[in-house]
Structure formats: structure tokens, C-alpha cells
Scaffold this motif. Structure first.
Motif, PDB file in Angstrom:
ATOM      1  N   PRO A 269      43.772 -31.115 -10.263  1.00 46.52           N
ATOM      2  CA  PRO A 269      45.034 -31.828 -10.058  1.00 46.52           C
ATOM      3  C   PRO A 269      44.843 -33.065  -9.180  1.00 46.52           C
ATOM      4  O   PRO A 269      44.120 -33.017  -8.173  1.00 46.52           O
ATOM      5  CB  PRO A 269      45.925 -30.789  -9.381  1.00 46.52           C
ATOM      6  CG  PRO A 269      44.992 -29.805  -8.769  1.00 46.52           C
ATOM      7  CD  PRO A 269      43.793 -29.774  -9.650  1.00 46.52           C
ATOM      8  N   ARG A 270      45.485 -34.145  -9.571  1.00 50.57           N
ATOM      9  CA  ARG A 270      45.482 -35.361  -8.780  1.00 50.57           C
ATOM     10  C   ARG A 270      46.828 -35.474  -8.060  1.00 50.57           C
ATOM     11  O   ARG A 270      47.592 -34.535  -8.006  1.00 50.57           O
ATOM     12  CB  ARG A 270      45.206 -36.569  -9.676  1.00 50.57           C
ATOM     13  CG  ARG A 270      43.856 -36.457 -10.388  1.00 50.57           C
ATOM     14  CD  ARG A 270      43.508 -37.673 -11.195  1.00 50.57           C
ATOM     15  NE  ARG A 270      42.279 -37.469 -11.953  1.00 50.57           N
ATOM     16  CZ  ARG A 270      41.737 -38.374 -12.775  1.00 50.57           C
ATOM     17  NH1 ARG A 270      42.344 -39.552 -12.936  1.00 50.57           N
ATOM     18  NH2 ARG A 270      40.624 -38.109 -13.428  1.00 50.57           N
ATOM     19  N   ARG A 271      47.095 -36.610  -7.495  1.00 53.79           N
ATOM     20  CA  ARG A 271      48.302 -36.772  -6.695  1.00 53.79           C
ATOM     21  C   ARG A 271      49.544 -36.437  -7.529  1.00 53.79           C
ATOM     22  O   ARG A 271      49.707 -36.921  -8.646  1.00 53.79           O
ATOM     23  CB  ARG A 271      48.411 -38.197  -6.160  1.00 53.79           C
ATOM     24  CG  ARG A 271      49.612 -38.391  -5.232  1.00 53.79           C
ATOM     25  CD  ARG A 271      49.590 -39.724  -4.520  1.00 53.79           C
ATOM     26  NE  ARG A 271      50.704 -39.816  -3.598  1.00 53.79           N
ATOM     27  CZ  ARG A 271      50.737 -39.279  -2.387  1.00 53.79           C
ATOM     28  NH1 ARG A 271      49.687 -38.618  -1.951  1.00 53.79           N
ATOM     29  NH2 ARG A 271      51.801 -39.393  -1.623  1.00 53.79           N
ATOM     30  N   GLY A 272      50.394 -35.592  -6.957  1.00 58.79           N
ATOM     31  CA  GLY A 272      51.639 -35.219  -7.626  1.00 58.79           C
ATOM     32  C   GLY A 272      51.487 -34.137  -8.671  1.00 58.79           C
ATOM     33  O   GLY A 272      52.453 -33.830  -9.369  1.00 58.79           O
ATOM     34  N   GLU A 273      50.294 -33.524  -8.769  1.00 57.64           N
ATOM     35  CA  GLU A 273      50.038 -32.544  -9.825  1.00 57.64           C
ATOM     36  C   GLU A 273      49.729 -31.160  -9.240  1.00 57.64           C
ATOM     37  O   GLU A 273      49.378 -31.028  -8.058  1.00 57.64           O
ATOM     38  CB  GLU A 273      48.880 -32.993 -10.711  1.00 57.64           C
ATOM     39  CG  GLU A 273      49.157 -34.287 -11.458  1.00 57.64           C
ATOM     40  CD  GLU A 273      47.975 -34.737 -12.294  1.00 57.64           C
ATOM     41  OE1 GLU A 273      48.191 -35.530 -13.214  1.00 57.64           O
ATOM     42  OE2 GLU A 273      46.833 -34.307 -12.027  1.00 57.64           O
ATOM     43  N   VAL A 274      49.851 -30.146 -10.095  1.00 62.93           N
ATOM     44  CA  VAL A 274      49.495 -28.784  -9.706  1.00 62.93           C
ATOM     45  C   VAL A 274      48.676 -28.145 -10.825  1.00 62.93           C
ATOM     46  O   VAL A 274      48.803 -28.527 -11.993  1.00 62.93           O
ATOM     47  CB  VAL A 274      50.748 -27.908  -9.424  1.00 62.93           C
ATOM     48  CG1 VAL A 274      51.577 -28.505  -8.303  1.00 62.93           C
ATOM     49  CG2 VAL A 274      51.600 -27.741 -10.673  1.00 62.93           C
ATOM     50  N   LYS A 275      47.843 -27.190 -10.441  1.00 58.36           N
ATOM     51  CA  LYS A 275      47.105 -26.394 -11.426  1.00 58.36           C
ATOM     52  C   LYS A 275      47.733 -25.012 -11.464  1.00 58.36           C
ATOM     53  O   LYS A 275      48.029 -24.413 -10.415  1.00 58.36           O
ATOM     54  CB  LYS A 275      45.625 -26.295 -11.071  1.00 58.36           C
ATOM     55  CG  LYS A 275      44.806 -25.469 -12.084  1.00 58.36           C
ATOM     56  CD  LYS A 275      43.327 -25.436 -11.727  1.00 58.36           C
ATOM     57  CE  LYS A 275      42.666 -26.765 -12.039  1.00 58.36           C
ATOM     58  NZ  LYS A 275      41.183 -26.695 -11.803  1.00 58.36           N
ATOM     59  N   ILE A 276      47.933 -24.482 -12.656  1.00 53.20           N
ATOM     60  CA  ILE A 276      48.635 -23.215 -12.855  1.00 53.20           C
ATOM     61  C   ILE A 276      47.776 -22.263 -13.664  1.00 53.20           C
ATOM     62  O   ILE A 276      47.159 -22.667 -14.672  1.00 53.20           O
ATOM     63  CB  ILE A 276      49.981 -23.458 -13.571  1.00 53.20           C
ATOM     64  CG1 ILE A 276      50.878 -24.365 -12.727  1.00 53.20           C
ATOM     65  CG2 ILE A 276      50.689 -22.134 -13.886  1.00 53.20           C
ATOM     66  CD1 ILE A 276      52.080 -24.883 -13.471  1.00 53.20           C
ATOM     67  N   ARG A 277      47.717 -21.018 -13.220  1.00 51.37           N
ATOM     68  CA  ARG A 277      47.135 -19.944 -14.031  1.00 51.37           C
ATOM     69  C   ARG A 277      48.246 -19.389 -14.902  1.00 51.37           C
ATOM     70  O   ARG A 277      49.204 -18.794 -14.426  1.00 51.37           O
ATOM     71  CB  ARG A 277      46.579 -18.831 -13.135  1.00 51.37           C
ATOM     72  CG  ARG A 277      45.864 -17.727 -13.929  1.00 51.37           C
ATOM     73  CD  ARG A 277      45.429 -16.577 -13.055  1.00 51.37           C
ATOM     74  NE  ARG A 277      46.580 -15.764 -12.643  1.00 51.37           N
ATOM     75  CZ  ARG A 277      46.927 -15.543 -11.387  1.00 51.37           C
ATOM     76  NH1 ARG A 277      46.255 -16.100 -10.388  1.00 51.37           N
ATOM     77  NH2 ARG A 277      47.966 -14.779 -11.101  1.00 51.37           N
TER      78      ARG A 277
END
Length: 375
Positions: free
Chosen positions: A25-33
């Protein structure tokens, strides 16, 4: 991160389970399982070309729920471990549509079919050395995804993932089609044409809004039985059968609200839907047609003389950040039946079986449940 995903590489091809690479993830992002993903008809429109993405390959899926496992810079209202549902339309909260309260029409939606991140215009998924275009900037047909914060809705951790994923598109769209776009009022008669996931959600919205008669129209007998289970008062195999009885039941007035939720809408049928619509009534077209379809059969005199309304809608004309938690609260209160909408669960590798079941009328909603084997 290397994982797997369901891709298509050309029109009219089956989904292919392949290795993919997902970036950080970069700025403003999220990683989701991801824990669950809904099998919505709109993803099938990708394969037929009715909804054209910018290019291939495409990573499918725009309904999903899971757990946040990593956050990028600038994300301060979502934390690792939060349970979330995805919103198939992002909402920035700043554009003219969002400021006017129409977050379902957020300007970020202009990039839904482009595939590039709204953060910086780059891609987060690759396969075979090529950029991959995720459906609706999501791509939930993979055990992990990286997505912008504007597409993420925090939810109650007590909500089952397979239920929460339905709110990413189908339930929110259908329920809002009845309660917002059609604005069903107590005592009105409502016709719902097409009893899939969106149609059942619209049906439940009409029930909670206080409709008197709810006419459910679908050619599949099992789906008509399901419509009765969810609250329909009358069911018909086709619109001709509805015309044979609805005038008598409504003293000639017809249905004040008609909601079209078929798998693919055809322009030649619009006049039939409007004929089922009462004077000064509203016909809401929620279903998608082909992007190049421009011909519609419509009696313009009757449209004018009977003061009827033909209304399009996307995402139920709602606010995903507000509506998704509210609808899940209705579910927890026992007022919205989402459990029975999940007809069958599939593994990721069974995605083609899920769409075959959908097209053959065996599902209200199929859901992919991700397992360790998928990851």
C-alpha cells in the motif's frame, strides 16, 4: 506479495486462476486479507463485453469483506485488524457530487474501468509481467488486495464476512433502488422484475418501506419461491402473466413503483416495464444493458400523458459509508435477511461453477470463501 487471483484475458473466456503479484500500500491505501467475495452479475458483464474495462487482463470481483493487515501513510481512521467491507464505488467526500450528498456519483468513479490506483495512477497487481486491471479498482477475486481508503468501509467485527461482502454492491444497490430511487411509500404496490441478489434486496427494501402488494417476476420457479420467502405477495413467470392479474389487484392503477433488476436489460422491454407502471409512477432501471446499446422502445405519448418517471440508479442512489453500516445494523436487529441470500459457497477455484449456477438460475447470491489453500 505473490498470491492467486481469478483473471480473464479476453471476452467470452472463462475465469482463470493464476499467480499474481500484489504491491504494498502507498499513501492513502490499505492492504486487506480477503475473507469473502460475492459473485455479482456485473463481473459476468466484463466477460461478455457489456462493461468494457480499459484493457486485459482483468482481475474480477467488486464485492468483498476482510481484515486490514497493513496501512499506508495518511490513513488515520482505519487500523490493522479492522474488519471492513469494500465499496465498489469510492467516495472522496470532496468532489461536487460528494458535497451535494450524492457520494454514489463521486468523481473518482470515472476511473472505475481504468484499473489504475486513484492514489497515483499506477497499478498494484501484475500477472505474467503485465499490469492487471482490477474490477472497480478492487479485484476481490483474490485472497489479498491493496485499495484506496475511499473504497473501504469499517464494519462491526461481529458481522459474518460472507454477509458483509453482499453490501459492497448487490444489497446496497437493491435496497436503495426501492427505498431511495423508487422511494417506495407505505401502501404502494411494487413490481420487481428479476429475482437475483439485487432483486431480493429491492424486495426486502419494499417490504420494510411498507408496500401493500409486491409483485415478483422471474422465469425460474425456484426464484419465485424464494421471492415469496423474502416477502413477495404475488409471483409471476413473466410480465405477460403479471399483466393478466395486476390490473385486477390494483383496481386498474398498476404498480406505483416498478424496479428492474434483471441480469441484462434490453431496450425493447422498457415500454413493457412502463406499461406496468401506474400514472405518475416511477420505473427504476437498476439492471445494466450493454455499453453500446442505444435503442429503446418507448411510447413517448404515454410517458408524457400519464406523467410517468423513468429513473436510472447506481449503488441504490446511496452513501456507502453511511448505508453499509446502517444496513448491517438492520441485519443484526433481525429486520434484514441476509443469511438466506447466500445460496452457496465456493472456493476461489470454483468461480466458474459459481457463475454457471448464477446464469442457470440456481443462486440468489454465490459467495467465494477464501481458505489457506487459496492463499
Amino acid at each position: 506479495m505473490r498470491t492467486k487471483g481469478a483473471l480473464i484475458w479476453d471476452f467470452h473466456q472463462p475465469w482463470s486462476i493464476e499467480d499474481i503479484e500484489i504491491g504494498d500500500p502507498r499513501r492513502g491505501e490499505v492492504k486487506i486479507r480477503m475473507e469473502a467475495a460475492g459473485l455479482c452479475h456485473s463481473d459476468h458483464h466484463l466477460a461478455t463485453g457489456d462493461i468494457p474495462m480499459a484493457s486485459f487482463p482483468i482481475l474480477g470481483g467488486h464485492e468483498g469483506a476482510g481484515v486490514v493487515i497493513e496501512i499506508g501513510d495518511g490513513v488515520d481512521d482505519i487500523a490493522v485488524g479492522d474488519h471492513v467491507a469494500l465499496s465498489f464505488i469510492p467516495s472522496c467526500g470532496r468532489c461536487p457530487s460528494c458535497r451535494a450528498g450524492r457520494t454514489n456519483l463521486c468523481d473518482l468513479g470515472a476511473g472505475l474501468l481504468a484499473g489504475a490506483s486513484v492514489s497515483d495512477g499506477s497499478f498494484r497487481v501484475t500477472a505474467r509481467g503485465r499490469d492487471v486491471y482490477p474490477m472497480s479498482l478492487l479485484g476481490t477475486f483474490a485472497p489479498y488486495l491493496v485499495v484506496h481508503r475511499s473504497s473501504v468501509v469499517k464494519i462491526d467485527p461481529e458481522i459474518p464476512f460472507e454477509v458483509a461482502c453482499l453490501l459492497s454492491c448487490g444489497v446496497t444497490t437493491g435496497f436503495g433502488s426501492a427505498t431511495r430511487s423508487a422511494d417506495v411509500r407505505p401502501g404502494e404496490d411494487v413490481a420487481i422484475i428479476g429475482i437475483g441478489g439485487v432483486g431480493v434486496a429491492a424486495l426486502q427494501g419494499a417490504v420494510l418501506a411498507g408496500a401493500r402488494y409486491i409483485f415478483a417476476i422471474d422465469p425460474v420457479e425456484w426464484k419465485r419461491e424464494q421471492a415469496r420467502h423474502f416477502g413477495a405477495t404475488h409471483v409471476y413467470p413473466d410480465i405477460d402473466a403479471a399483466f393478466a392479474q395486476v390490473p385486477e389487484l390494483t383496481a386498474g392503477a398498476m404498480a406505483q413503483k416498478v424496479i428492474v433488476t434483471v441480469g441484462r436489460v434490453e431496450g425493447r422491454d422498457i415500454d413493457l416495464y412502463l406499461a406496468l407502471t401506474a400514472k405518475a409512477g416511477t420505473c427504476v432501471v437498476t439492471a445494466m444493458g450493454g455499453i453500446l446499446d442505444t435503442e429503446v422502445t418507448l411510447n413517448l405519448s404515454m410517458l408524457t400523458l400519464f406523467q410517468k418517471n423513468l429513473q436510472g440508479t447506481i449503488f441504490g442512489a446511496g452513501n456507502p459509508q453511511h448505508d453499509i453500516p446502517n444496513l448491517l445494523a438492520l441485519y443484526r436487529a433481525g429486520k434484514l435477511n441476509l443469511d438466506d441470500m447466500v445460496t452457496r459457497r465456493y472456493r476461489l477455484e470454483e468461480v466458474n461453477d459459481g457463475y454457471r449456477d448464477m446464469l442457470e438460475g440456481r443462486n440468489i447470491r454465490g459467495v467465494i470463501r477464501f481458505t489457506d489453500a487459496d492463499r
